[in-house]
Enzyme design. Structure first.
Site, short mmCIF file in Angstrom:
data_model
loop_
_atom_site.label_atom_id
_atom_site.label_comp_id
_atom_site.label_asym_id
_atom_site.label_seq_id
_atom_site.Cartn_x
_atom_site.Cartn_y
_atom_site.Cartn_z
N PRO A 48 -51.46 48.91 66.85
CA PRO A 48 -50.78 48.60 68.11
C PRO A 48 -51.54 47.56 68.92
O PRO A 48 -52.76 47.56 68.97
CB PRO A 48 -50.72 49.94 68.84
CG PRO A 48 -51.61 50.86 68.10
CD PRO A 48 -51.78 50.33 66.72
N GLU A 49 -50.79 46.66 69.54
CA GLU A 49 -51.36 45.56 70.29
C GLU A 49 -50.88 45.67 71.75
O GLU A 49 -50.36 46.71 72.15
CB GLU A 49 -50.94 44.23 69.63
CG GLU A 49 -51.31 44.20 68.14
CD GLU A 49 -50.81 42.95 67.41
OE1 GLU A 49 -50.70 41.88 68.04
OE2 GLU A 49 -50.53 43.05 66.20
N LYS A 85 -56.33 46.42 73.80
CA LYS A 85 -55.61 47.42 73.00
C LYS A 85 -56.05 48.84 73.33
O LYS A 85 -55.73 49.77 72.60
CB LYS A 85 -55.84 47.14 71.50
CG LYS A 85 -55.43 45.75 71.06
CD LYS A 85 -55.79 45.56 69.58
CE LYS A 85 -55.65 44.11 69.16
NZ LYS A 85 -56.20 43.90 67.80
N ARG A 107 -57.56 38.24 56.27
CA ARG A 107 -56.41 38.82 56.98
C ARG A 107 -55.14 38.29 56.36
O ARG A 107 -55.10 37.13 55.96
CB ARG A 107 -56.35 38.32 58.43
CG ARG A 107 -57.38 38.81 59.33
CD ARG A 107 -57.23 38.08 60.67
NE ARG A 107 -58.35 38.39 61.51
CZ ARG A 107 -58.48 39.53 62.18
NH1 ARG A 107 -57.52 40.43 62.14
NH2 ARG A 107 -59.55 39.77 62.90
N ARG A 118 -57.70 58.28 62.70
CA ARG A 118 -58.73 58.28 61.65
C ARG A 118 -59.80 57.26 62.00
O ARG A 118 -60.97 57.57 62.13
CB ARG A 118 -58.09 57.94 60.30
CG ARG A 118 -57.03 58.93 59.89
CD ARG A 118 -57.64 60.22 59.39
NE ARG A 118 -56.62 61.28 59.36
CZ ARG A 118 -56.89 62.56 59.50
NH1 ARG A 118 -58.14 62.96 59.66
NH2 ARG A 118 -55.93 63.47 59.46
#
Ligand code: ZN
Length: 272
Positions: free
Chosen positions: A2-3, A58, A260, A110
């Site tokens: 999530p951003e 974030k 990435r 996690r």
């Protein structure tokens, strides 16, 4: 992960459910998600009232009535659900905060974490973050200055660097680059002023639209939540390799850049 849009959407939903509410009980299913022993966490957090919820990059910060903060980072795979024990999804819960009107379940924590910190510790944790992407003080001029501290970086690398600007990650960096018609591997130092200006506008447009559409989280925040995840279908390039570019009809490709994944349209995205 999530951003900005996802976390700001969570902030708004959380504010309406738990701001001003007392935490009746705390259950810890995974001590490793915390920074203190579970019994100490429970002892310190139970009975506290959440004053308000703030987002920074974030992260979310739950401000407690004793001046302490809960610092949340969902990282990869983390999400939240609010509701009753019966409504909760059939998933392992790492931390549960029970309020009078329902419980907040932290799921998939996690790599993510929920840390109990003093105000000073929280400030220190967040001090390394760059400015907020939509902060009005981040003018085009200042945005340009921030970017140019990474002259030798590729565009995507600079956009996801939390010390340059806080809150943009893999998905929105690709979406912003697409909207600005710039390649994710375009070198920052060779961007024209006009290109930086397009990038600045694209950052605002993409993040605002994504937030308004509920971001891309897969799971609803509560029963009846039809807003969360609305942006999933709106992504133009992210996770769409092989699909046609909605702007030029070219084929979206997936490549690897500094380990990435990047998604872009090689036909209409350029170096400048
Ligand atoms: Zn295209």
């Amino acid at each position: 992960m999530p951003e900005y849009p996802e976390m700001d959407h969570y902030r708004i939903m959380l504010s309406s459910e738990v701001a001003g509410k007392r935490i009746r009980s705390v259950q810890v299913g995974r001590e490793k998600s915390l920074n203190v022993p579970a019994d100490e966490f429970v002892r310190q957090v139970e009975g506290r009232t959440v004053w308000f919820i703030e987002r920074r990059g974030k992260h979310l910060l739950f401000h407690l009535d004793n001046g302490q903060r809960l610092l949340l980072h969902l990282m990869l795979g983390g999400w939240m659900f609010f509701g009753s024990e019966e409504e909760k999804p059939d998933r392992t819960v790492q931390v549960k905060l029970e309020f009078d009107n329902g419980s907040l379940f932290f799921i998939g924590l996690r790599l993510g974490y929920l840390h109990l910190l003093t105000a000073r510790e929280a400030d220190k944790e967040l001090a390394k973050l760059g400015p907020e992407p939509l902060d009005p003080r981040l003018t085009l001029e200042r945005f340009n200055e921030r970017l140019m501290t990474k002259k030798r970086s590729a565009l995507k690398t600079a956009l996801v660097d939390q010390s340059v600007i806080a809150g943009i990650g893999n998905c929105y960096a690709d979406e912003i680059a697409w909207q600005a018609e710039l390649l994710p591997n375009a070198r920052i130092g060779s961007l024209t002023q006009e290109a930086v200006s397009r990038l600045y506008d694209a950052m605002h447009n993409v993040l605002l639209e994504a937030k308004a559409s509920g971001g891309y989280m897969e799971y609803p925040f509560r029963i009846g939540d039809t807003v969360t995840g609305g942006y999933n279908d709106e992504c133009k390039v992210y996770d769409r390799p092989g699909e046609a570019c909605s702007r030029c009809g070219g084929t979206i490709v997936q490549e690897e850049q500094s380990s990435r994944k990047v998604f872009f349209c090689p036909d209409c995205q350029k170096d400048q």
